[in-house]
Design a protein around this motif. Structure first.
Motif, PDB file in Angstrom:
ATOM      1  N   ALA A 292      94.444  63.336 -11.666  1.00  0.00           N
ATOM      2  CA  ALA A 292      94.316  64.784 -11.872  1.00  0.00           C
ATOM      3  C   ALA A 292      93.688  65.065 -13.230  1.00  0.00           C
ATOM      4  O   ALA A 292      92.866  65.982 -13.360  1.00  0.00           O
ATOM      5  CB  ALA A 292      95.675  65.456 -11.759  1.00  0.00           C
ATOM      6  N   ALA A 293      94.039  64.279 -14.239  1.00  0.00           N
ATOM      7  CA  ALA A 293      93.442  64.462 -15.569  1.00  0.00           C
ATOM      8  C   ALA A 293      91.951  64.153 -15.546  1.00  0.00           C
ATOM      9  O   ALA A 293      91.162  64.838 -16.199  1.00  0.00           O
ATOM     10  CB  ALA A 293      94.153  63.567 -16.590  1.00  0.00           C
ATOM     11  N   ARG A 294      91.554  63.135 -14.776  1.00  0.00           N
ATOM     12  CA  ARG A 294      90.122  62.796 -14.688  1.00  0.00           C
ATOM     13  C   ARG A 294      89.326  63.928 -14.043  1.00  0.00           C
ATOM     14  O   ARG A 294      88.175  64.163 -14.390  1.00  0.00           O
ATOM     15  CB  ARG A 294      89.934  61.515 -13.880  1.00  0.00           C
ATOM     16  CG  ARG A 294      90.247  60.260 -14.642  1.00  0.00           C
ATOM     17  CD  ARG A 294      89.780  59.006 -13.925  1.00  0.00           C
ATOM     18  NE  ARG A 294      90.538  58.693 -12.743  1.00  0.00           N
ATOM     19  CZ  ARG A 294      91.618  57.914 -12.713  1.00  0.00           C
ATOM     20  NH1 ARG A 294      92.072  57.377 -13.823  1.00  0.00           N
ATOM     21  NH2 ARG A 294      92.243  57.671 -11.585  1.00  0.00           N
ATOM     22  N   ARG A 295      89.935  64.627 -13.105  1.00  0.00           N
ATOM     23  CA  ARG A 295      89.221  65.684 -12.374  1.00  0.00           C
ATOM     24  C   ARG A 295      89.299  67.048 -13.045  1.00  0.00           C
ATOM     25  O   ARG A 295      88.574  67.959 -12.658  1.00  0.00           O
ATOM     26  CB  ARG A 295      89.817  65.817 -10.976  1.00  0.00           C
ATOM     27  CG  ARG A 295      89.598  64.642 -10.083  1.00  0.00           C
ATOM     28  CD  ARG A 295      90.054  64.947  -8.667  1.00  0.00           C
ATOM     29  NE  ARG A 295      91.437  65.375  -8.597  1.00  0.00           N
ATOM     30  CZ  ARG A 295      92.444  64.611  -8.194  1.00  0.00           C
ATOM     31  NH1 ARG A 295      92.220  63.369  -7.843  1.00  0.00           N
ATOM     32  NH2 ARG A 295      93.667  65.087  -8.145  1.00  0.00           N
ATOM     33  N   ALA A 296      90.158  67.214 -14.020  1.00  0.00           N
ATOM     34  CA  ALA A 296      90.521  68.549 -14.491  1.00  0.00           C
ATOM     35  C   ALA A 296      89.433  69.307 -15.226  1.00  0.00           C
ATOM     36  O   ALA A 296      89.401  70.532 -15.154  1.00  0.00           O
ATOM     37  CB  ALA A 296      91.760  68.462 -15.372  1.00  0.00           C
ATOM     38  N   LEU A 297      88.556  68.669 -15.963  1.00  0.00           N
ATOM     39  CA  LEU A 297      87.613  69.410 -16.794  1.00  0.00           C
ATOM     40  C   LEU A 297      86.463  70.048 -16.057  1.00  0.00           C
ATOM     41  O   LEU A 297      85.926  71.033 -16.504  1.00  0.00           O
ATOM     42  CB  LEU A 297      87.070  68.514 -17.901  1.00  0.00           C
ATOM     43  CG  LEU A 297      87.883  68.550 -19.174  1.00  0.00           C
ATOM     44  CD1 LEU A 297      87.206  67.732 -20.247  1.00  0.00           C
ATOM     45  CD2 LEU A 297      88.143  69.945 -19.655  1.00  0.00           C
ATOM     46  N   GLY A 298      86.073  69.517 -14.967  1.00  0.00           N
ATOM     47  CA  GLY A 298      84.947  70.107 -14.272  1.00  0.00           C
ATOM     48  C   GLY A 298      84.501  69.247 -13.126  1.00  0.00           C
ATOM     49  O   GLY A 298      85.020  68.155 -12.919  1.00  0.00           O
ATOM     50  N   PRO A 299      83.531  69.740 -12.382  1.00  0.00           N
ATOM     51  CA  PRO A 299      83.052  68.969 -11.247  1.00  0.00           C
ATOM     52  C   PRO A 299      82.491  67.624 -11.689  1.00  0.00           C
ATOM     53  O   PRO A 299      81.762  67.549 -12.657  1.00  0.00           O
ATOM     54  CB  PRO A 299      81.948  69.836 -10.646  1.00  0.00           C
ATOM     55  CG  PRO A 299      82.120  71.179 -11.243  1.00  0.00           C
ATOM     56  CD  PRO A 299      82.842  71.007 -12.539  1.00  0.00           C
ATOM     57  N   VAL A 300      82.879  66.626 -10.976  1.00  0.00           N
ATOM     58  CA  VAL A 300      82.375  65.287 -11.233  1.00  0.00           C
ATOM     59  C   VAL A 300      81.642  64.842  -9.990  1.00  0.00           C
ATOM     60  O   VAL A 300      82.206  64.781  -8.917  1.00  0.00           O
ATOM     61  CB  VAL A 300      83.532  64.305 -11.542  1.00  0.00           C
ATOM     62  CG1 VAL A 300      83.002  62.905 -11.729  1.00  0.00           C
ATOM     63  CG2 VAL A 300      84.300  64.768 -12.761  1.00  0.00           C
ATOM     64  N   SER A 301      80.372  64.594 -10.131  1.00  0.00           N
ATOM     65  CA  SER A 301      79.590  64.154  -8.996  1.00  0.00           C
ATOM     66  C   SER A 301      79.133  62.732  -9.248  1.00  0.00           C
ATOM     67  O   SER A 301      78.597  62.434 -10.303  1.00  0.00           O
ATOM     68  CB  SER A 301      78.392  65.083  -8.803  1.00  0.00           C
ATOM     69  OG  SER A 301      77.651  64.683  -7.688  1.00  0.00           O
TER      70      SER A 301
ATOM     71  N   ASP B 260     100.937  63.634 -22.930  1.00  0.00           N
ATOM     72  CA  ASP B 260     100.797  64.678 -23.968  1.00  0.00           C
ATOM     73  C   ASP B 260      99.398  64.645 -24.580  1.00  0.00           C
ATOM     74  O   ASP B 260      98.758  65.689 -24.747  1.00  0.00           O
ATOM     75  CB  ASP B 260     101.813  64.461 -25.094  1.00  0.00           C
ATOM     76  CG  ASP B 260     103.169  65.062 -24.810  1.00  0.00           C
ATOM     77  OD1 ASP B 260     103.248  66.045 -24.056  1.00  0.00           O
ATOM     78  OD2 ASP B 260     104.159  64.538 -25.355  1.00  0.00           O
ATOM     79  N   GLU B 261      98.954  63.446 -24.919  1.00  0.00           N
ATOM     80  CA  GLU B 261      97.648  63.277 -25.551  1.00  0.00           C
ATOM     81  C   GLU B 261      96.519  63.749 -24.631  1.00  0.00           C
ATOM     82  O   GLU B 261      95.625  64.491 -25.056  1.00  0.00           O
ATOM     83  CB  GLU B 261      97.470  61.803 -25.905  1.00  0.00           C
ATOM     84  CG  GLU B 261      96.206  61.468 -26.648  1.00  0.00           C
ATOM     85  CD  GLU B 261      96.126  59.974 -26.923  1.00  0.00           C
ATOM     86  OE1 GLU B 261      95.097  59.375 -26.549  1.00  0.00           O
ATOM     87  OE2 GLU B 261      97.077  59.425 -27.501  1.00  0.00           O
ATOM     88  N   LEU B 262      96.557  63.326 -23.387  1.00  0.00           N
ATOM     89  CA  LEU B 262      95.509  63.721 -22.436  1.00  0.00           C
ATOM     90  C   LEU B 262      95.548  65.221 -22.163  1.00  0.00           C
ATOM     91  O   LEU B 262      94.505  65.867 -22.065  1.00  0.00           O
ATOM     92  CB  LEU B 262      95.646  62.939 -21.134  1.00  0.00           C
ATOM     93  CG  LEU B 262      95.280  61.461 -21.218  1.00  0.00           C
ATOM     94  CD1 LEU B 262      95.663  60.730 -19.938  1.00  0.00           C
ATOM     95  CD2 LEU B 262      93.799  61.299 -21.501  1.00  0.00           C
ATOM     96  N   LEU B 263      96.737  65.776 -22.050  1.00  0.00           N
ATOM     97  CA  LEU B 263      96.852  67.218 -21.824  1.00  0.00           C
ATOM     98  C   LEU B 263      96.293  67.994 -23.014  1.00  0.00           C
ATOM     99  O   LEU B 263      95.611  69.007 -22.836  1.00  0.00           O
ATOM    100  CB  LEU B 263      98.314  67.599 -21.564  1.00  0.00           C
ATOM    101  CG  LEU B 263      98.575  69.041 -21.180  1.00  0.00           C
ATOM    102  CD1 LEU B 263      97.773  69.445 -19.942  1.00  0.00           C
ATOM    103  CD2 LEU B 263     100.055  69.258 -20.933  1.00  0.00           C
ATOM    104  N   GLY B 264      96.536  67.495 -24.223  1.00  0.00           N
ATOM    105  CA  GLY B 264      95.960  68.120 -25.419  1.00  0.00           C
ATOM    106  C   GLY B 264      94.443  68.090 -25.390  1.00  0.00           C
ATOM    107  O   GLY B 264      93.788  69.081 -25.729  1.00  0.00           O
ATOM    108  N   GLN B 265      93.876  66.963 -24.981  1.00  0.00           N
ATOM    109  CA  GLN B 265      92.420  66.866 -24.880  1.00  0.00           C
ATOM    110  C   GLN B 265      91.880  67.848 -23.849  1.00  0.00           C
ATOM    111  O   GLN B 265      90.859  68.503 -24.082  1.00  0.00           O
ATOM    112  CB  GLN B 265      92.006  65.450 -24.504  1.00  0.00           C
ATOM    113  CG  GLN B 265      92.213  64.433 -25.595  1.00  0.00           C
ATOM    114  CD  GLN B 265      91.918  63.017 -25.123  1.00  0.00           C
ATOM    115  OE1 GLN B 265      91.684  62.773 -23.943  1.00  0.00           O
ATOM    116  NE2 GLN B 265      91.955  62.076 -26.041  1.00  0.00           N
ATOM    117  N   LEU B 266      92.550  67.946 -22.714  1.00  0.00           N
ATOM    118  CA  LEU B 266      92.092  68.853 -21.661  1.00  0.00           C
ATOM    119  C   LEU B 266      92.205  70.308 -22.099  1.00  0.00           C
ATOM    120  O   LEU B 266      91.312  71.116 -21.815  1.00  0.00           O
ATOM    121  CB  LEU B 266      92.895  68.630 -20.386  1.00  0.00           C
ATOM    122  CG  LEU B 266      92.638  67.310 -19.665  1.00  0.00           C
ATOM    123  CD1 LEU B 266      93.650  67.103 -18.558  1.00  0.00           C
ATOM    124  CD2 LEU B 266      91.227  67.271 -19.120  1.00  0.00           C
ATOM    125  N   THR B 267      93.284  70.642 -22.777  1.00  0.00           N
ATOM    126  CA  THR B 267      93.491  72.015 -23.239  1.00  0.00           C
ATOM    127  C   THR B 267      92.408  72.421 -24.237  1.00  0.00           C
ATOM    128  O   THR B 267      91.972  73.566 -24.262  1.00  0.00           O
ATOM    129  CB  THR B 267      94.894  72.154 -23.868  1.00  0.00           C
ATOM    130  OG1 THR B 267      95.867  71.771 -22.888  1.00  0.00           O
ATOM    131  CG2 THR B 267      95.171  73.573 -24.302  1.00  0.00           C
TER     132      THR B 267
END
Length: 171
Positions: free
Chosen positions: A30-39, A123-130
């Motif tokens: 879910a973290a890998r997909r969260a920022l935007g469309p990945v094609s 926590d770290e990954l969520l911070g990066q995504l936020t």
């Protein structure tokens, strides 16, 4: 009293540990997909790229945030599992059994991995995504490895609780 404690112990394990294992396993992809469309590039013989991933954008970050919250909250509730387990073992008079000592050690190891590696990396990954920073695949793979180890330890404890090597109950 033993049956009551055992019932509470099993219910606590199902209600608390189950959601943590599932949510923690869902977190890395879910973290890998969260920022935007990945094609991804089109495979050989295909002229169009593969479809974009679901859960991209703000909804994806919300999903990751929810998965992390489930892990945090239910891991706190999960403290009841070993407490009730020790109370049950005391009531059953099996505190010195090898399968129980092994289960306690594996439970402590699983808790250590969750607290030291899984939750902080989430926590770290969520911070990066936020902050809309890119999430490196290596970070999510490493988190997935720790999560898999956590889940494997819990599965082993579950097997030990059911099989109870050396038990004379016939179960």
């Amino acid at each position: 009293m033993t049956k009551f404690l055992l019932t509470l112990h099993v219910l606590a394990a199902i209600v608390a540990v189950g959601p943590v294992t599932v949510a923690a396993s869902m977190f890395p992809p879910a973290a890998r997909r969260a920022l935007g469309p990945v094609s991804e590039a089109a495979p050989a013989g295909r002229t169009t790229p593969l479809p974009t991933q679901a859960l991209a954008g703000p909804d994806g970050v919300g999903t990751v945030r929810l998965l992390h919250r489930i892990c945090r909250v239910y891991s706190g509730i999960g403290l009841a599992v070993p407490v009730l387990g020790l109370a049950t073992a005391l009531a059953m008079g099996v505190l010195g059994s090898g399968w129980l000592v092994t289960s306690i050690a594996l439970t402590a190891a699983a808790a250590g991995i969750l607290v030291a590696f899984v939750l902080p990396r989430q926590d770290e990954l969520l911070g990066q995504l936020t902050e809309h920073q890119p999430v490196e695949r290596a970070s999510t793979v490493q988190l997935a490895i720790f999560t898999g180890l956590f889940n494997l330890l819990w599965a082993t404890v579950t097997v030990l609780m059911i099989v109870r090597p050396g038990s004379t109950t016939g179960a």
